[in-house]
Scaffold this motif. Structure first.
Motif, PDB file in Angstrom:
ATOM      1  N   LEU A   4       0.842  -1.202   0.000  1.00 39.35           N
ATOM      2  CA  LEU A   4       0.000   0.000   0.000  1.00 39.35           C
ATOM      3  C   LEU A   4       0.875   1.249   0.000  1.00 39.35           C
ATOM      4  N   TYR A   5       0.374   2.296  -0.648  1.00 35.09           N
ATOM      5  CA  TYR A   5       1.083   3.581  -0.675  1.00 35.09           C
ATOM      6  C   TYR A   5       0.121   4.684  -0.253  1.00 35.09           C
ATOM      7  N   PHE A   6       0.653   5.672   0.454  1.00 29.66           N
ATOM      8  CA  PHE A   6      -0.193   6.791   0.884  1.00 29.66           C
ATOM      9  C   PHE A   6       0.471   8.138   0.579  1.00 29.66           C
ATOM     10  N   ALA A   7      -0.395   9.150   0.462  1.00 29.82           N
ATOM     11  CA  ALA A   7       0.018  10.548   0.267  1.00 29.82           C
ATOM     12  C   ALA A   7       0.916  10.664  -0.975  1.00 29.82           C
ATOM     13  N   TRP A   8       2.037  11.405  -0.906  1.00 24.54           N
ATOM     14  CA  TRP A   8       2.820  11.621  -2.134  1.00 24.54           C
ATOM     15  C   TRP A   8       3.509  10.338  -2.611  1.00 24.54           C
ATOM     16  N   ARG A  10       1.972   7.481  -2.792  1.00 23.12           N
ATOM     17  CA  ARG A  10       0.921   6.938  -3.668  1.00 23.12           C
ATOM     18  C   ARG A  10       0.909   7.666  -5.018  1.00 23.12           C
ATOM     19  N   GLU A  11       1.007   8.988  -4.965  1.00 18.88           N
ATOM     20  CA  GLU A  11       0.972   9.767  -6.211  1.00 18.88           C
ATOM     21  C   GLU A  11       2.149   9.414  -7.119  1.00 18.88           C
ATOM     22  N   ALA A  56       4.984   0.482   7.472  1.00 17.32           N
ATOM     23  CA  ALA A  56       4.218  -0.347   8.399  1.00 17.32           C
ATOM     24  C   ALA A  56       4.131  -1.749   7.810  1.00 17.32           C
ATOM     25  N   ALA A  75       3.071  -1.234   3.999  1.00 16.61           N
ATOM     26  CA  ALA A  75       2.673   0.111   3.562  1.00 16.61           C
ATOM     27  C   ALA A  75       3.860   1.058   3.612  1.00 16.61           C
ATOM     28  N   PHE A  77       4.811   5.244   3.302  1.00 16.58           N
ATOM     29  CA  PHE A  77       4.169   6.556   3.384  1.00 16.58           C
ATOM     30  C   PHE A  77       5.135   7.579   3.975  1.00 16.58           C
ATOM     31  N   PRO A  79       6.215  10.675   6.716  1.00 14.19           N
ATOM     32  CA  PRO A  79       5.911  10.876   8.138  1.00 14.19           C
ATOM     33  C   PRO A  79       4.488  11.410   8.318  1.00 14.19           C
ATOM     34  N   MET A  80       3.827  10.955   9.372  1.00 13.03           N
ATOM     35  CA  MET A  80       2.412  11.257   9.561  1.00 13.03           C
ATOM     36  C   MET A  80       2.198  12.726   9.938  1.00 13.03           C
ATOM     37  N   THR A  81       1.094  13.281   9.466  1.00 15.68           N
ATOM     38  CA  THR A  81       0.819  14.708   9.706  1.00 15.68           C
ATOM     39  C   THR A  81      -0.633  14.937  10.090  1.00 15.68           C
ATOM     40  N   GLY A  82      -1.171  14.075  10.964  1.00 12.81           N
ATOM     41  CA  GLY A  82      -2.555  14.269  11.397  1.00 12.81           C
ATOM     42  C   GLY A  82      -2.683  15.299  12.503  1.00 12.81           C
TER      43      GLY A  82
END
Lengths: 83, 146
Positions: A4-8, A10-11, A56, A75, A77, A79-82
């Motif tokens: 899985l890929y997230f944020a940039w 993934r892009e 992860a 996964a 991704f 660093p998290m930025t929530g």
């Protein structure tokens, strides 16, 4: 192996998820990253600077030296930025 | 104990009231609500990792309960496209006294910032957008809890 890929990440990779069969030589996250980086120019861009990536394995934070196996969900991704 | 990830807006006052409704053992509730700041930002889109997000938030909440004698707690985090002024996140911690409530609420936010898999993408007024970089200060804020 489910990737899985997230944020940039993934892009750049050009997809949110993909199933891969990297072979017996891939035993760590780092090996898997080497394998994935060769899939396309977008993948290469996603993995160009690994210091900017977090990982992860099976939904738990892991490192590039963490082991991976055929049925794992891995996964990548930033660093998290929530919050 | 409860964690929720949702696209809908939430009413912080209603959430706080529900947290303590019918409870006579709670003497203190501390909460934090995060909002989308405007200015150069036209909108903010929050992406997350379904499954891991809920697990990570539950683990953060459980750790807060291990460290402080909490009577109740709540984490609500939104995902999707949000506009300036809209709420993003709510954390609340309830205990007998104020110290545990204040500290646990701050702890929940500090850990959430670095350990829960959310990512913010900012849309600027000129139509361009960019993923928000993690701030070193967030790591420092988490580290203060040891």
């Amino acid at each position: 192996m489910r990737v899985l890929y997230f944020a940039w990440v993934r892009e750049r990779a050009g997809c949110a998820a993909e199933d891969v069969a990297p072979g017996a030589g891939v035993t760590t996250v780092s090996d898997l990253a080497d394998f994935l980086a060769q899939l396309s120019p977008g993948h290469a861009a996603a993995f160009a600077d690994r210091t900017r990536l977090r990982v992860a394995v099976n939904q738990e934070q892991a490192g590039f030296d963490s082991p991976v196996a055929a049925n794992d969900e891995v996964a990548f991704f930033p660093p998290m930025t929530g919050g | 104990m409860a964690v929720r990830v949702q696209s809908e807006a939430f009413d912080a006052a209603a959430e706080m009231a529900a947290l303590t409704a019918g409870r006579e053992d709670i003497g203190a509730v501390a909460s934090f609500t995060g909002l989308v700041r405007g200015g150069a930002i036209r909108a903010m889109t929050l992406e997350h990792y379904p499954g891991m997000t809920e697990r990570a938030l539950a683990a953060i909440e459980a750790e807060a309960h291990r460290r402080w004698p909490l009577k109740a707690s709540l984490i609500v985090h939104r995902v999707g496209r949000l506009l300036p002024g809209e709420p993003i996140v709510l954390v609340a911690a309830a205990s007998e006294g104020r110290h545990a409530a204040f500290e646990a609420a701050a702890f929940l936010m500090d850990y959430l910032k670095t350990d829960a898999p959310f990512w913010k993408c900012e849309e600027r007024a000129d139509g361009t957008s960019d993923w928000v970089d993690a701030r070193e200060a967030d790591g420092t804020a988490k580290a203060r809890w040891g």
